[in-house]
Design a protein around this motif. Structure first.
Motif, PDB file in Angstrom:
ATOM      1  N   LYS A  75      32.991  11.996  21.630  1.00 13.85           N
ATOM      2  CA  LYS A  75      32.893  10.674  21.001  1.00 13.85           C
ATOM      3  C   LYS A  75      33.602   9.602  21.831  1.00 13.85           C
ATOM      4  O   LYS A  75      33.150   8.458  21.906  1.00 13.85           O
ATOM      5  CB  LYS A  75      33.508  10.713  19.594  1.00 13.85           C
ATOM      6  CG  LYS A  75      32.631  11.325  18.527  1.00 13.85           C
ATOM      7  CD  LYS A  75      33.323  11.224  17.174  1.00 13.85           C
ATOM      8  CE  LYS A  75      32.403  11.591  16.048  1.00 13.85           C
ATOM      9  NZ  LYS A  75      33.054  11.462  14.721  1.00 13.85           N
ATOM     10  N   ASN A  76      34.728   9.984  22.437  1.00 14.49           N
ATOM     11  CA  ASN A  76      35.535   9.019  23.174  1.00 14.49           C
ATOM     12  C   ASN A  76      35.102   8.863  24.630  1.00 14.49           C
ATOM     13  O   ASN A  76      35.674   8.046  25.356  1.00 14.49           O
ATOM     14  CB  ASN A  76      37.014   9.430  23.131  1.00 14.49           C
ATOM     15  CG  ASN A  76      37.587   9.356  21.725  1.00 14.49           C
ATOM     16  OD1 ASN A  76      37.166   8.529  20.922  1.00 14.49           O
ATOM     17  ND2 ASN A  76      38.538  10.225  21.421  1.00 14.49           N
ATOM     18  N   SER A  77      34.116   9.641  25.038  1.00 12.10           N
ATOM     19  CA  SER A  77      33.678   9.584  26.426  1.00 12.10           C
ATOM     20  C   SER A  77      32.849   8.322  26.691  1.00 12.10           C
ATOM     21  O   SER A  77      32.142   7.820  25.811  1.00 12.10           O
ATOM     22  CB  SER A  77      32.849  10.823  26.753  1.00 12.10           C
ATOM     23  OG  SER A  77      32.279  10.737  28.039  1.00 12.10           O
ATOM     24  N   ASP A  78      32.925   7.833  27.907  1.00  5.73           N
ATOM     25  CA  ASP A  78      32.115   6.680  28.291  1.00  5.73           C
ATOM     26  C   ASP A  78      30.633   7.036  28.357  1.00  5.73           C
ATOM     27  O   ASP A  78      29.765   6.189  28.132  1.00  5.73           O
ATOM     28  CB  ASP A  78      32.574   6.136  29.653  1.00  5.73           C
ATOM     29  CG  ASP A  78      33.968   5.540  29.591  1.00  5.73           C
ATOM     30  OD1 ASP A  78      34.365   5.098  28.494  1.00  5.73           O
ATOM     31  OD2 ASP A  78      34.656   5.546  30.624  1.00  5.73           O
ATOM     32  N   ILE A  79      30.344   8.306  28.674  1.00  4.66           N
ATOM     33  CA  ILE A  79      28.956   8.784  28.736  1.00  4.66           C
ATOM     34  C   ILE A  79      28.824   9.962  27.777  1.00  4.66           C
ATOM     35  O   ILE A  79      29.304  11.060  28.058  1.00  4.66           O
ATOM     36  CB  ILE A  79      28.566   9.211  30.169  1.00  4.66           C
ATOM     37  CG1 ILE A  79      28.794   8.061  31.146  1.00  4.66           C
ATOM     38  CG2 ILE A  79      27.117   9.673  30.207  1.00  4.66           C
ATOM     39  CD1 ILE A  79      28.534   8.427  32.592  1.00  4.66           C
ATOM     40  N   GLN A  80      28.169   9.750  26.630  1.00 11.73           N
ATOM     41  CA  GLN A  80      28.076  10.772  25.581  1.00 11.73           C
ATOM     42  C   GLN A  80      26.785  11.578  25.742  1.00 11.73           C
ATOM     43  O   GLN A  80      25.781  11.315  25.089  1.00 11.73           O
ATOM     44  CB  GLN A  80      28.150  10.105  24.209  1.00 11.73           C
ATOM     45  CG  GLN A  80      29.498   9.462  23.951  1.00 11.73           C
ATOM     46  CD  GLN A  80      29.464   8.432  22.847  1.00 11.73           C
ATOM     47  OE1 GLN A  80      28.426   7.879  22.514  1.00 11.73           O
ATOM     48  NE2 GLN A  80      30.621   8.156  22.270  1.00 11.73           N
ATOM     49  N   THR A  81      26.834  12.584  26.594  1.00 11.84           N
ATOM     50  CA  THR A  81      25.655  13.409  26.829  1.00 11.84           C
ATOM     51  C   THR A  81      25.644  14.599  25.876  1.00 11.84           C
ATOM     52  O   THR A  81      26.687  15.018  25.359  1.00 11.84           O
ATOM     53  CB  THR A  81      25.631  13.930  28.274  1.00 11.84           C
ATOM     54  OG1 THR A  81      26.756  14.815  28.462  1.00 11.84           O
ATOM     55  CG2 THR A  81      25.714  12.789  29.267  1.00 11.84           C
ATOM     56  N   ASN A  82      24.457  15.148  25.652  1.00  8.33           N
ATOM     57  CA  ASN A  82      24.340  16.358  24.831  1.00  8.33           C
ATOM     58  C   ASN A  82      25.079  17.521  25.481  1.00  8.33           C
ATOM     59  O   ASN A  82      25.635  18.379  24.789  1.00  8.33           O
ATOM     60  CB  ASN A  82      22.866  16.719  24.628  1.00  8.33           C
ATOM     61  CG  ASN A  82      22.124  15.661  23.835  1.00  8.33           C
ATOM     62  OD1 ASN A  82      22.726  14.690  23.361  1.00  8.33           O
ATOM     63  ND2 ASN A  82      20.827  15.832  23.686  1.00  8.33           N
ATOM     64  N   HIS A  83      25.059  17.567  26.802  1.00  9.31           N
ATOM     65  CA  HIS A  83      25.753  18.638  27.508  1.00  9.31           C
ATOM     66  C   HIS A  83      27.251  18.597  27.235  1.00  9.31           C
ATOM     67  O   HIS A  83      27.893  19.640  27.060  1.00  9.31           O
ATOM     68  CB  HIS A  83      25.484  18.520  29.013  1.00  9.31           C
ATOM     69  CG  HIS A  83      26.171  19.572  29.830  1.00  9.31           C
ATOM     70  ND1 HIS A  83      25.768  20.902  29.821  1.00  9.31           N
ATOM     71  CD2 HIS A  83      27.254  19.511  30.660  1.00  9.31           C
ATOM     72  CE1 HIS A  83      26.556  21.600  30.617  1.00  9.31           C
ATOM     73  NE2 HIS A  83      27.466  20.784  31.137  1.00  9.31           N
ATOM     74  N   LEU A  84      27.812  17.398  27.175  1.00 10.47           N
ATOM     75  CA  LEU A  84      29.238  17.257  26.893  1.00 10.47           C
ATOM     76  C   LEU A  84      29.560  17.721  25.468  1.00 10.47           C
ATOM     77  O   LEU A  84      30.601  18.340  25.225  1.00 10.47           O
ATOM     78  CB  LEU A  84      29.662  15.799  27.087  1.00 10.47           C
ATOM     79  CG  LEU A  84      31.162  15.495  26.972  1.00 10.47           C
ATOM     80  CD1 LEU A  84      31.951  16.258  28.038  1.00 10.47           C
ATOM     81  CD2 LEU A  84      31.405  13.995  27.109  1.00 10.47           C
ATOM     82  N   LEU A  85      28.657  17.459  24.534  1.00 15.06           N
ATOM     83  CA  LEU A  85      28.868  17.857  23.136  1.00 15.06           C
ATOM     84  C   LEU A  85      28.884  19.371  22.979  1.00 15.06           C
ATOM     85  O   LEU A  85      29.562  19.893  22.097  1.00 15.06           O
ATOM     86  CB  LEU A  85      27.776  17.243  22.251  1.00 15.06           C
ATOM     87  CG  LEU A  85      27.800  17.599  20.769  1.00 15.06           C
ATOM     88  CD1 LEU A  85      29.145  17.255  20.121  1.00 15.06           C
ATOM     89  CD2 LEU A  85      26.673  16.896  20.035  1.00 15.06           C
ATOM     90  N   GLN A  86      28.153  20.087  23.823  1.00 19.80           N
ATOM     91  CA  GLN A  86      28.070  21.543  23.666  1.00 19.80           C
ATOM     92  C   GLN A  86      29.022  22.305  24.585  1.00 19.80           C
ATOM     93  O   GLN A  86      28.800  23.479  24.895  1.00 19.80           O
ATOM     94  CB  GLN A  86      26.636  22.032  23.886  1.00 19.80           C
ATOM     95  CG  GLN A  86      26.055  21.712  25.239  1.00 19.80           C
ATOM     96  CD  GLN A  86      24.704  22.362  25.452  1.00 19.80           C
ATOM     97  OE1 GLN A  86      24.471  23.492  25.012  1.00 19.80           O
ATOM     98  NE2 GLN A  86      23.798  21.662  26.110  1.00 19.80           N
TER      99      GLN A  86
END
Length: 304
Positions: free
Chosen positions: A161-172
């Motif tokens: 949530k706090n990332s500048d780039i909210q990718t699906n890969h980052l969520l998983q």
């Protein structure tokens, strides 16, 4: 073995597009008919529907994900599809939605000052089945349960949530949380035993069906696999244990992860025999009852 977010408010994370957006407000659950997401109603909870273990196995973490039992709401398409798939295995592969009837959150009577509720009562046609097995069943759903170290999974989501780039890969991204099959079964076993007994006592021709995720099925199977339970699928079974798995027949597509009955995880047997197999655990352990003891004054003694 850690786990990662598999679904976030009904959106699978293992696709590149569309990019999943963080949720900060109350929103409807995609698996019920217009009901608010139960997690978003609670302060501090994230709308995670299911997680994956490191080996890719799915573990449902929301009670509404598999097939919610909201009594006053119409069935959603998702619920109808799951219930029909189960009915095809309980009764016959030819049955249709028009032939299957259910009651939800049905009160069951017990001798103590506590009510039990069946997730579903399911029957076919006018309540008389031409197929082997019961014509009416108590149907219970337990796709998964909680995880340990939930805060570590929540941290992954907050970092996303706090990332500048909210990718699906980052969520998983993998967290150090883990599935708790033992806790899931401990919460269910009393209700499983009591509700199944109610079905047996109520009328000859009634039965008990327990639908569980693959991890919980495997946990239970380890307990009874050496008991040689009779296979009564084409006969007068009174207990069915049905595994529910991820449907991987198609490539991942945006939206929820499709589920289906696992043909490799089906048990149709006798209810009393199954319960006996569950409680008939352990071996004589005489060494536990002899040897070094202490009394209540902390004096050591050897007792043979």
């Amino acid at each position: 073995m850690g786990v990662s977010v598999a679904e976030y408010l009904g959106q699978r994370t293992d696709v590149e597009f569309p990019i999943i957006q963080p949720i900060y407000e109350r929103k409807s659950c995609p698996f019920t008919q217009g009901n608010l997401c139960r997690k978003l109603k609670k302060k501090g909870q994230e709308p995670v529907c299911s997680v994956r273990k490191e080996d890719g196995t799915l573990w449902i973490v929301c009670p509404d994900r598999l097939c919610a039992t909201k009594k006053d709401l119409d069935l959603s398409l998702h619920q109808s599809i799951i219930l029909l798939d189960i009915a095809k295995h309980i009764f016959d592969s030819s049955v249709t939605c028009n032939q299957i009837f259910i009651k939800r959150e049905q009160r069951l009577r017990v001798q103590i000052d506590r009510d039990y509720k069946a997730d579903f009562i399911m029957t076919i046609n006018n309540g008389t089945s031409p197929y082997p097995g019961p014509n009416r069943v108590i149907l219970e759903m337990q796709g998964g349960g909680e995880t340990s170290d939930t805060g570590k999974l929540t941290k992954v989501i907050k970092d996303w949530k706090n990332s500048d780039i909210q990718t699906n890969h980052l969520l998983q991204q993998l967290s150090k949380a883990s599935t708790l099959e033992t806790n899931a079964w401990r919460r269910q076993q009393e209700q499983f035993i009591v509700k199944g007994n109610i079905a047996m006592m109520t009328w000859k021709g009634y039965g008990m069906v327990f639908c569980v995720g693959t991890l919980l099925f495997d946990y239970l199977y380890k307990k009874i696999k050496h008991e040689h339970l009779p296979n009564l699928r084409n006969h007068n079974w009174t207990l069915a244990l049905i595994g529910i798995k991820e449907d991987c027949s198609n490539s991942p597509a945006p939206g929820p992860i499709p589920l289906m009955v696992d043909e490799t995880r089906l048990i149709f047997t006798n209810y009393q025999t199954f319960v006996h197999a569950l409680i008939n655990q352990g071996e004589p352990s005489p060494e536990a009852f002899i040897g070094e003891f202490i009394n209540l004054n902390n004096i050591h003694a050897i007792i043979e």
